[in-house]
Design an enzyme around this catalytic site. Structure first.
Site, PDB file in Angstrom:
ATOM      1  CE  LYS A  53     -62.084  14.846  38.013  1.00 34.95           C
ATOM      2  NZ  LYS A  53     -62.048  14.199  39.232  1.00 34.95           N
ATOM      3  CE  LYS A  61     -63.884   6.824  15.932  1.00 32.86           C
ATOM      4  NZ  LYS A  61     -65.127   6.235  14.726  1.00 32.86           N
ATOM      5  CD  GLU A 105     -54.760  17.369  16.665  1.00 32.24           C
ATOM      6  OE1 GLU A 105     -54.972  19.330  15.984  1.00 32.24           O
ATOM      7  OE2 GLU A 105     -54.507  17.315  17.157  1.00 32.24           O
TER       8      GLU A 105
END
Lengths: 327, 748, 212
Positions: free
Chosen positions: B643, B711, B715
């Site tokens: 979410k 990971k 960004e």
């Protein structure tokens, strides 16, 4: 912000008196522009006269016109049934300005009195003839993308920021003001002024005059009007260019036309020559394009706002197309 | 391992654990701690960009009611950390010397903080600040990137270390571009952008004793702040406490300790009261970093059938005259596509401006605008679908590091994204699709960012009622760190999420790095995992010691909670927590565990990948662009909090809309001063700018990167969005805008 | 407007004014040392501020989240600063202080307004509702619940303003479509970019029939 005196006026006369007695007094209504300017030390009145208690919020139909009290809120006017029915152009223009919260605070009179959003006016570290006469115009040779292309002077190239006023000038409104010498009426087109040699003066009100109401004469534009505002984001930004277009079309022929532009001048910019060029012509894109060309005559660009010379006529055409139902 | 029995891989959407605090106004941000006897500081900034302060007349301010002090270099107490060599501590360190506030009379940028007015109320401090009169001796300043591009230079870090990401890079043939069958060359400009989180940068500085400092500070690293201020004030680290429980957005501007923080600490020391200092919105443009204006030139050589031959990419980004700010603008050019020859040249240009700081997606987002626009332009030039062009140059291993990817699932992203955006409706030729008067265009852009991981430590406590309480110094600037950690803990232990608490945002808690560089889940998540497993080990040992033989050979992975029961996977053995604690006469058990990156980082290239698709409408006569739909696809490893992760992607896409269409910090170089410096003139996207944003996660774990398999997302959520929109605008109109933002004036 | 109230007020103000006039006349001219010229001019008129400081607050009567309060405020204090700094009602946020972000949105007499551009002294007799006044005990307002359900925030800083604005948006009748909501919520900036989720939350409350 400096400390100032605060007074609540219970009558228009008391408010006018307060202004007469103190050259550094200012009226406060919604405060959405004045408080902002005071926070930034751009304006520093020593006295605020609060006129929120004045009974000037009414919107009513009188013979042949609608009268809107100066203290009517922007949102109140935009949502008013009478306004939506008779002058949808005004409702659209109001809703194109600011945000819902600001429209809930800002008064109609205050909207007319709002000051330019020119960057140089707002930053006391930069020169601005409007803020500090004689200090120079920062925008003239500076970052003038937002600035005027009509009616500029050597002293100032700022634009009037209002959307509401663009609709009002198009709709032949009249402003009712009161002052020490009594009441007077000002045609909307003469309310605001060009910068000339006195850019510190935004309008033709005397320092101790108070706006009471604005009147819009009945018209035949309600079916074919449109306010179009082009800005750097989809909402909540000042206009690059805006256009108020109103047509009275009979058959396919334009019988009457009203046209005004925002974001291009120190005052709401009425385009009377272009209006004349529309009257008697068919409501087609070609007619609109011709009128737009006339509208832009005399426009003068600066380093960063040359795009307005092209965007301006395009928006005029698009606004007229929308008004005429061609889109 | 017994994964079949305990299905731990399925993370379910969970409401934010701090949601209630945020919707009721109870969440406390840094300026919101009511301390007795609080004083308020307001900063006065310089009105010139370069020179010296000639005089400061503070008499009127000092006399103004309620003013406690007017502080400048003339009377500021000595900051021990400024001495003796003038080194000013700051981490993470940029090369050079961070601005030392109130240190001397030098002006190095416009609106540099030079005076603090401290008063008994905010209003009085603000008024006092307006009374300070400063005279300057002006020097000629340089603030214009393009005009001074000739002075750009290699960063000191690159000179020292040829392996630095900012060093010159060449692979393959030197003149490969020149001899390529298809040659493309273009320049791109990204304007200065400003983080502009909604919360203004704020600090309350409180000297609890002469050598004991507490700061309630808007930062992205509590430990960084603790360390920096301990050094700055020459006091033991344990005497500095940094509280940042809630951070109202930051996007990178809390990755550095800034002059206003030191100013507040000086002021608190000087007036002997806690001092609250909240920057103005204008000061957010000049005092806490920004994404630097960057010029880029890219050359792409390709074959006529769409194989890359060479990419040459250079960039110049601005920095201040006193710190060398660098970012990884050109890194993805080296590894995104299978181009045999690649050269990158990264340069910085010191100007009389304040120091920039990493802003979401940092340099990669800047670089991606050029690279992904150029890829689109080349695809167009050779008449190829831009996705086919990218697939033709897909790389199965990292061509820069010469290592295999730990994981890379971009093909899934291409397929899913195409489907969801309706790519089949795209025409190769621009300007062919219309919806009424509006031109319709489709575009895409890809992004990548390192799957960063650093050391982190978590303390965990389990009581006999089965409540699990964890502590870690990490901050949460909005992505939902607490929520993600609770989910990892619940997933690891089986304890229901409502019985788990994750305390964060204090330097008093166990170590964590910065919340930045998409590294939080990858770093802190494994520490949560380790702590949960350590608790389970303790429980197994306790159970085994009490003669429950089934537990003797059990491993943490075999054990799960089922409400208050402890179950052993695949076996019928169970016990209850209450019994176990009673038998051992315990109220609670606890553990502290650190987790660190492992040697896999030397064997694999670890990256998160994203792919963004945009569908736009452009009005041909008014130049308005309306983004009608965005699809974001992410290969970010395990999604532990679906979410909040989805929200993070939506947020990144929104930032990308701003980057593409609206954001521009405009400077008048005659004065070296910004003219668009508030939220009225600097346009961040509003509700009306943002369409439905459809998010797709590949959601396949990368267990080489870290034991959680994540990971990182922050960004890649924005990297590639701006070029996707710019490419869509081109597809709609045939007009290529290479200088952002794409405002209406550029399209008519 | 209450007639009695407005009749009483001027008298009180007159008192205050004459006191100020007296202070002005009796104070000593101080040196000018002012940055912007406008402030310098104002400061000349604003003599004796130090002497008059003690008199410079005006009492204002407000009902805040249902509780009546009389507060001494400086005329220049904004409602936002009074809420945050005097009353510790920090749920109302300062995001720009210039009316450009909506983080400070509160309800005054049921209307959404910006507390950063509202002078506290001008709110005499009004009812102010802030984010802290929405929940009834432990029971959250439906809009608060919907924001949690739809994840209508990240950092949470714009959230109180979004929620106050969202409730008003429905009450004003401007939440009839997604496009309508987006336009009439555009005064509330969210830098984290939670917009689509905020719109979903407002739609849900609107469709569920808002009771506020």
């Amino acid at each position: 912000m400096i400390q100032f005196q605060y007074e609540r006026a219970s009558t228009a006369k008391a408010a006018v008196n307060a202004l007469t007695n103190n050259a550094n007094a200012k009226i406060i209504a919604g405060g959405t522009n004045l408080v902002d300017l005071m926070k930034r030390n751009v304006m520093a009145p020593t006295k605020l006269v609060d006129i929120n208690a004045l009974p000037l919020r009414e919107i009513r139909q009188q013979d042949g016109k609608i009268s809107i009290g100066a203290m009517a809120l922007n949102s109140q006017v935009a949502d008013d049934k009478l306004i939506i029915e008779k002058h949808p152009l005004l409702s659209q223009a109001l809703n194109a300005g600011a945000s819902a919260q600001i429209r809930n605070m800002a008064s109609v009179g205050g909207n007319m009195m709002q000051r330019t959003r020119c960057h140089y006016f707002y930053d006391t570290a930069l020169p601005c003839n409007k803020r500090e006469p004689g200090s120079g115009c920062g925008a003239m040779e500076g970052m003038n993308r937002m600035h005027a292309v009509f009616g500029t002077s050597e002293k100032c190239i700022a634009v009037h920021p209002s959307d509401m006023c663009i609709a009002l000038v198009a709709l032949d409104a009249t402003v009712l003001v009161t002052g020490p010498k009594g009441d007077r009426r000002i045609p909307f087109e003469e309310l605001h002024r060009l910068p000339g040699n006195q850019p510190e003066k935004d309008n033709n009100l005397q320092k101790d005059e108070l706006i009471i109401s604005v009147e819009i004469p009945d018209n035949s534009f309600s079916k074919n009007s449109h306010y179009m505002k082009i800005r750097d984001r989809a909402s909540y930004a000042f206009a690059l260019v805006s256009v108020a277009a109103a047509l009275n079309i009979e058959g396919k022929v334009i019988k009457e036309a009203r046209l005004a532009m925002g974001g291009v001048a120190h005052k709401p910019w009425r385009l009377k020559e272009a209006e004349k060029a529309l009257v008697g012509k068919p409501a087609t894109e070609e007619t609109f394009r011709q009128a737009a060309e006339i509208a832009m005559q005399g426009a003068k660009a600066y380093k960063h706002n040359a795009f307005k010379l092209k965007l301006g006529p395009n928006v005029i055409v698009e606004a007229l197309k929308n008004a005429a139902g061609l889109v | 391992m017994n994964e079949a029995f305990f299905d731990k891989k399925e993370y379910k959407p969970l409401d934010r654990v701090d949601g209630r605090l945020k919707v009721t106004g109870a969440a406390k941000y840094s300026a919101e701690y009511p301390l007795p006897n609080m004083a308020f500081a307001v900063l006065v900034g310089s009105r010139i960009a370069k020179g010296t302060i000639k005089s400061i007349d503070s008499k009127a301010a000092e006399r103004a009611p309620g003013v406690l002090a007017v502080i400048s270099h003339l009377n500021a107490i000595k900051v021990p950390g400024y001495q003796p060599k003038g080194e000013h501590p700051s981490e993470p360190s940029t090369n050079g010397q961070p601005l030392r506030v109130f240190f001397d009379n030098k002006i190095v940028s416009n609106d540099q903080p030079i005076v603090a007015v401290v008063a008994t109320s905010l209003e009085k401090a603000q008024y006092g600040a307006s009374l300070v009169k400063i005279q300057y001796i002006k020097e000629q300043h340089k603030t214009d990137l393009e005009a001074n591009a000739g002075d750009a230079k290699l960063a000191a870090a690159a000179k020292k270390n040829p392996k630095s990401p900012t060093a010159d890079y060449d692979r393959g043939q030197k003149d490969a571009f020149e001899s390529a069958p298809v040659k493309f060359e273009a320049e791109y400009v990204l304007p200065t952008e400003v983080h502009n989180p909604m919360e203004l940068q704020s600090i309350i500085a409180h000297w609890e004793a002469d050598n004991k400092l507490t700061v309630y500070d808007k930062v992205q690293g509590t430990k960084m702040t603790q360390k920096n201020f301990a050094k700055e004030w020459d006091i033991p680290e344990e005497n500095v406490k940094c509280i940042a429980t809630f951070v109202g957005g930051a996007f990178g501007n809390g990755l550095h300790n800034w002059p206003h923080e030191t100013a507040a600490i000086i002021a608190a020391k000087q007036v002997k009261r806690p001092v609250k200092l909240v920057l103005t919105r204008e000061q957010m443009f000049t005092m806490v970093g920004y994404r630097p204006r960057t010029w880029q030139k890219i050359q792409v050589g390709a074959t006529r059938d769409g194989k890359l031959v060479a990419i040459n990419h250079q960039s110049i980004g601005q920095t201040s005259s006193y710190e060398e700010f660098t970012e990884s603008t050109l890194m993805q050019t080296r590894m995104m596509y299978a181009s045999p020859s690649v050269s990158t040249r990264y340069r910085i240009l010191p100007l009389n401006v304040a120091t920039p700081i990493w802003m979401r997606g940092p340099g990669e987002a800047t670089g991606a605008f050029a690279l992904e626009s150029a890829m689109d332009e080349v695809a167009h030039a050779i008449g190829m679908d831009p996705i086919d062009f990218r697939l033709a140059n897909y790389t199965e291993s990292d061509p820069d590091k010469n290592m295999p990817w730990s994981t890379k699932y971009m093909r899934e992203c291409y397929e899913e994204g195409k489907k969801r955006i309706g790519w089949k409706n795209r025409k190769l030729k621009p300007g062919e699709v219309r919806d009424g008067e509006w031109l319709v265009g489709y575009g895409m852009g890809t992004g990548t960012f390192g799957a960063n991981r650093g050391p982190a430590t978590v303390h965990a406590e389990l009581d006999k009622e089965g409540n699990l309480v964890m502590h870690c110094a990490i901050t949460d600037i909005g992505p939902g760190t607490g929520t993600a950690m609770v989910q990892i803990a619940s997933n690891t232990t089986g304890i229901s999420t409502d019985k788990i608490t994750f305390h964060l945002g204090s330097s008093e808690f166990p170590n964590a790095g910065l919340q930045g560089g998409s590294s939080t889940v990858n770093s802190v998540g494994p520490a949560v995992l380790a702590a949960c497993n350590a608790l389970k080990e303790q429980l197994i040992t306790m159970a085994a010691a009490k003669g429950n033989s089934a537990f003797t050979s059990a491993k943490p992975d075999d054990l799960m909670f089922n409400k208050s029961e402890l179950q052993l996977g695949g076996k019928s053995a169970k016990t209850t927590l209450a019994d176990l604690f009673k038998q051992n006469n315990l109220e609670k058990i606890e553990t502290t565990n650190e987790s660190k990156p492992d040697e896999n980082r030397n064997k694999y290239s670890m990256n998160a990948f994203s792919m963004h698709f945009a569908m736009v409408h452009v009005h041909p006569f008014t130049g308005q662009v309306r983004v009608k739909k965005i699809v974001c696809c992410a290969d970010a490893g395990t999604i532990v909090s679906p979410k909040t992760a989805e929200s993070q992607m939506i947020g990144g896409a929104t930032g990308g809309i701003g980057m593409a269409l609206t954001e521009d910090a405009v400077m008048d170089h005659r004065f070296g001063r910004y003219v668009t410096k508030d939220l009225g003139d600097y346009h961040v996207p509003v509700h009306a700018d943002v369409p439905d944003i459809d998010v797709y996660f590949v959601n396949k774990p990368d267990l080489l990167a870290d034991p959680v398999g994540s990971k990182g997302l922050g960004e890649i959520a924005i990297i590639g969005v701006a070029p996707a929109i710019a490419n869509a605008v081109f597809n709609a109109t045939g007009k290529r805008v290479r200088e952002l933002p794409i405002t209406p004036d550029k399209l008519i | 407007m209450d007639k009695n109230k407005s009749n009483k007020k001027p008298e009180k103000e007159d008192h205050q004014e004459s006191r100020r006039d007296f202070l002005k006349a009796s104070s000593i001219l101080t040196a000018i040392a002012v940055a912007p010229a406008t402030v310098a001019k104002a400061a000349e008129y604003n003599l004796g501020e130090k002497i008059s400081a003690a008199f410079e607050t005006t009492p204002v009567n407000l009902t805040i989240n249902g509780v009546k309060k009389q507060l001494p405020v400086e005329p220049r204090s904004t409602l936002l600063d009074v809420l945050r700094e005097q009353l510790d009602l920090t749920g109302t946020k300062k995001g720009c202080d210039y009316g450009q972000c909506g983080a400070c949105t509160v309800h005054v007499n049921g209307q959404r307004v910006l507390s950063c551009l509202s002078l506290a002294v001008m709110q005499e007799g009004k009812e102010v509702t802030t984010i802290e006044g929405l929940a009834k005990g432990d029971e959250l307002h439906p809009m608060q619940k919907a924001f949690i359900k739809h994840d209508g925030f990240q950092c949470g800083y714009c959230t109180p303003g979004q929620i106050m604005s969202g409730i008003a948006c429905i009450n004003e009748g401007h939440a009839n479509s997604k496009e309508d909501i987006k336009e009439f919520m555009s005064g509330n900036i969210c830098r984290c970019g939670a917009y689509p989720n905020i719109v979903k939350a407002i739609q849900e409350v609107k469709n569920g029939g808002q009771k506020s």
